[in-house]
Design a protein around this motif. Structure first.
Motif, PDB file in Angstrom:
ATOM      1  N   PHE A 125       1.147  -0.851  -0.166  1.00  0.00           N
ATOM      2  CA  PHE A 125      -0.038  -0.229   0.120  1.00  0.00           C
ATOM      3  C   PHE A 125       0.643   0.856  -0.022  1.00  0.00           C
ATOM      4  N   GLU A 126      -0.019   2.239  -0.358  1.00  0.00           N
ATOM      5  CA  GLU A 126       0.398   3.636  -0.679  1.00  0.00           C
ATOM      6  C   GLU A 126       0.220   4.392   0.350  1.00  0.00           C
ATOM      7  N   VAL A 127       1.327   5.164   1.506  1.00  0.00           N
ATOM      8  CA  VAL A 127       0.782   5.504   2.710  1.00  0.00           C
ATOM      9  C   VAL A 127       1.658   6.269   3.182  1.00  0.00           C
ATOM     10  N   ASP A 128       0.819   7.774   2.768  1.00  0.00           N
ATOM     11  CA  ASP A 128       2.133   8.929   2.897  1.00  0.00           C
ATOM     12  C   ASP A 128       3.247   9.843   2.601  1.00  0.00           C
ATOM     13  N   GLY A 129       3.366   9.167   1.001  1.00  0.00           N
ATOM     14  CA  GLY A 129       4.329   8.602   0.462  1.00  0.00           C
ATOM     15  C   GLY A 129       5.224   6.928   0.425  1.00  0.00           C
ATOM     16  N   ARG A 130       4.974   6.454   1.414  1.00  0.00           N
ATOM     17  CA  ARG A 130       6.134   5.400   1.982  1.00  0.00           C
ATOM     18  C   ARG A 130       5.364   4.426   1.372  1.00  0.00           C
ATOM     19  N   ARG A 131       5.945   3.381   1.473  1.00  0.00           N
ATOM     20  CA  ARG A 131       4.942   1.654   1.085  1.00  0.00           C
ATOM     21  C   ARG A 131       5.263   0.714   2.093  1.00  0.00           C
ATOM     22  N   GLU A 132       4.040   0.134   2.854  1.00  0.00           N
ATOM     23  CA  GLU A 132       3.730  -0.471   3.372  1.00  0.00           C
ATOM     24  C   GLU A 132       3.333  -2.072   2.849  1.00  0.00           C
ATOM     25  N   VAL A 133       3.950  -3.306   3.453  1.00  0.00           N
ATOM     26  CA  VAL A 133       3.794  -4.457   2.807  1.00  0.00           C
ATOM     27  C   VAL A 133       2.589  -5.408   3.026  1.00  0.00           C
ATOM     28  N   ARG A 134       2.140  -5.222   2.204  1.00  0.00           N
ATOM     29  CA  ARG A 134       0.642  -5.990   2.885  1.00  0.00           C
ATOM     30  C   ARG A 134       0.450  -7.494   3.071  1.00  0.00           C
ATOM     31  N   GLU A 135       0.685  -7.840   4.410  1.00  0.00           N
ATOM     32  CA  GLU A 135       0.846  -8.911   4.409  1.00  0.00           C
ATOM     33  C   GLU A 135      -0.298 -10.292   3.334  1.00  0.00           C
ATOM     34  N   PRO A 136       0.074 -11.263   2.635  1.00  0.00           N
ATOM     35  CA  PRO A 136      -0.089 -12.099   2.002  1.00  0.00           C
ATOM     36  C   PRO A 136      -1.652 -12.824   2.898  1.00  0.00           C
ATOM     37  N   THR A 137      -2.717 -13.354   2.377  1.00  0.00           N
ATOM     38  CA  THR A 137      -4.204 -14.059   3.088  1.00  0.00           C
ATOM     39  C   THR A 137      -3.777 -15.510   2.493  1.00  0.00           C
ATOM     40  N   VAL A 138      -3.403 -15.907   1.179  1.00  0.00           N
ATOM     41  CA  VAL A 138      -3.247 -16.934   0.540  1.00  0.00           C
ATOM     42  C   VAL A 138      -1.442 -17.271   0.242  1.00  0.00           C
ATOM     43  N   THR A 139      -0.455 -18.504   0.557  1.00  0.00           N
ATOM     44  CA  THR A 139       0.290 -18.707   0.794  1.00  0.00           C
ATOM     45  C   THR A 139       0.558 -19.712  -0.321  1.00  0.00           C
ATOM     46  N   VAL A 140       1.799 -19.312  -1.445  1.00  0.00           N
ATOM     47  CA  VAL A 140       1.372 -19.520  -2.737  1.00  0.00           C
ATOM     48  C   VAL A 140       2.654 -20.806  -2.551  1.00  0.00           C
ATOM     49  N   VAL A 141       3.130 -21.344  -3.192  1.00  0.00           N
ATOM     50  CA  VAL A 141       4.252 -22.111  -3.718  1.00  0.00           C
ATOM     51  C   VAL A 141       3.810 -23.284  -4.582  1.00  0.00           C
ATOM     52  N   VAL A 142       5.359 -24.065  -5.361  1.00  0.00           N
ATOM     53  CA  VAL A 142       5.644 -23.753  -6.875  1.00  0.00           C
ATOM     54  C   VAL A 142       6.029 -24.565  -6.669  1.00  0.00           C
ATOM     55  N   ASP A 143       5.146 -26.168  -7.115  1.00  0.00           N
ATOM     56  CA  ASP A 143       5.928 -28.019  -7.365  1.00  0.00           C
ATOM     57  C   ASP A 143       6.540 -27.968  -8.896  1.00  0.00           C
ATOM     58  N   GLY A 144       7.812 -28.285  -9.180  1.00  0.00           N
ATOM     59  CA  GLY A 144       8.008 -28.758 -10.210  1.00  0.00           C
ATOM     60  C   GLY A 144       9.977 -28.151 -10.913  1.00  0.00           C
ATOM     61  N   ALA A 145      10.834 -28.311 -12.768  1.00  0.00           N
ATOM     62  CA  ALA A 145      11.370 -27.480 -11.964  1.00  0.00           C
ATOM     63  C   ALA A 145      11.066 -26.352 -12.621  1.00  0.00           C
ATOM     64  N   VAL A 146      12.599 -25.529 -12.195  1.00  0.00           N
ATOM     65  CA  VAL A 146      12.010 -23.928 -12.460  1.00  0.00           C
ATOM     66  C   VAL A 146      12.973 -23.590 -13.757  1.00  0.00           C
ATOM     67  N   ASP A 147      12.124 -23.273 -14.754  1.00  0.00           N
ATOM     68  CA  ASP A 147      12.633 -23.057 -15.991  1.00  0.00           C
ATOM     69  C   ASP A 147      12.393 -21.254 -15.979  1.00  0.00           C
ATOM     70  N   HIS A 148      13.828 -20.616 -16.021  1.00  0.00           N
ATOM     71  CA  HIS A 148      14.009 -19.088 -16.427  1.00  0.00           C
ATOM     72  C   HIS A 148      14.571 -19.010 -17.835  1.00  0.00           C
ATOM     73  N   ASP A 149      14.248 -19.692 -18.076  1.00  0.00           N
ATOM     74  CA  ASP A 149      13.998 -19.810 -20.174  1.00  0.00           C
ATOM     75  C   ASP A 149      12.439 -20.241 -20.462  1.00  0.00           C
TER      76      ASP A 149
END
Length: 211
Positions: A125-149
């Motif tokens: 969130f942008e609050v008074d010119g600074r950014r505040e982190v919003r904590e996620p309500t869902v935890t997401v993970v990835v299973d499988g080979a990472v493909d940077h291409d």
């Protein structure tokens, strides 16, 4: 990174989904029941034009539905059948809300998240010119080979809207699990998984594979 606005929406996202969801072929539950949020996660549009949010919603005592949404400042050509509705955003003005499965920006973001293992975007969130982190309500993970291409998804060629909604693009097949608490077979490719309040173990949310 997803930069959010502290704003009001009329109608709200949950009000839109309460009307729209019962018409989907994969909806489980009676019509007219008010939807409640179980959590949400976001992807980032590198161009900064389209909001991408995936909501987990359902009736208070019903199954959870997995609903990708995109928020646009103008209608998406050829996507009238996938329009969830329009809403007035107190900061951004009118927004057209679509089922993300038809939106090429969502398809590209989902493919990138799964193939590279980047998962969800951090939210601020942008609050008074600074950014505040919003904590996620869902935890997401990835299973499988990472493909940077990982290939660019390109255009959405076909969408088959069922319990597992299939999105065919120029280069990849994506599958969105519409009711993740109903169980899913992870054999279709690299997997995006998630957990949220009330869902203590990670369950498949989406798959991706190259053609």
């Amino acid at each position: 990174m997803a930069l959010l606005h502290k704003a009001t929406l009329r109608p709200t996202k949950l009000e839109l989904l309460t009307t729209w969801l019962p018409g989907r072929p994969w909806f489980a539950g009676p019509p007219g029941v008010e939807m409640v949020s179980r959590g949400a996660y976001r992807f980032d549009d590198p161009a900064g034009e389209v909001g991408i949010e995936t909501m987990l919603v359902g009736a208070a005592d019903g199954p959870v539905h997995h609903v990708p949404l995109t928020y646009r400042a103008a209608p998406l050509d050829g996507a009238d059948a996938w329009l969830v509705g329009t809403t007035e955003h107190s900061v951004l003005g009118r927004r057209w809300v679509y089922d993300g499965c038809v939106d090429p920006v969502y398809a590209a973001a989902l493919a990138q998240a799964i193939f590279t293992g980047s998962g969800q975007a951090e939210q601020y969130f942008e609050v008074d010119g600074r950014r505040e982190v919003r904590e996620p309500t869902v935890t997401v993970v990835v299973d499988g080979a990472v493909d940077h291409d990982a290939p660019a998804a390109g255009n959405v060629r076909r969408v088959v809207d069922e319990d597992h909604t299939v999105i065919d693009t120029d280069t990849v097949e994506l599958v969105v699990v519409r009711r993740p608490d109903a169980g899913a077979d992870g054999s279709t490719g690299a997997t995006l998984k998630g957990r949220w309040d009330g869902q203590s173990t990670t369950v498949p949310l989406a798959y991706a594979k190259r053609f």
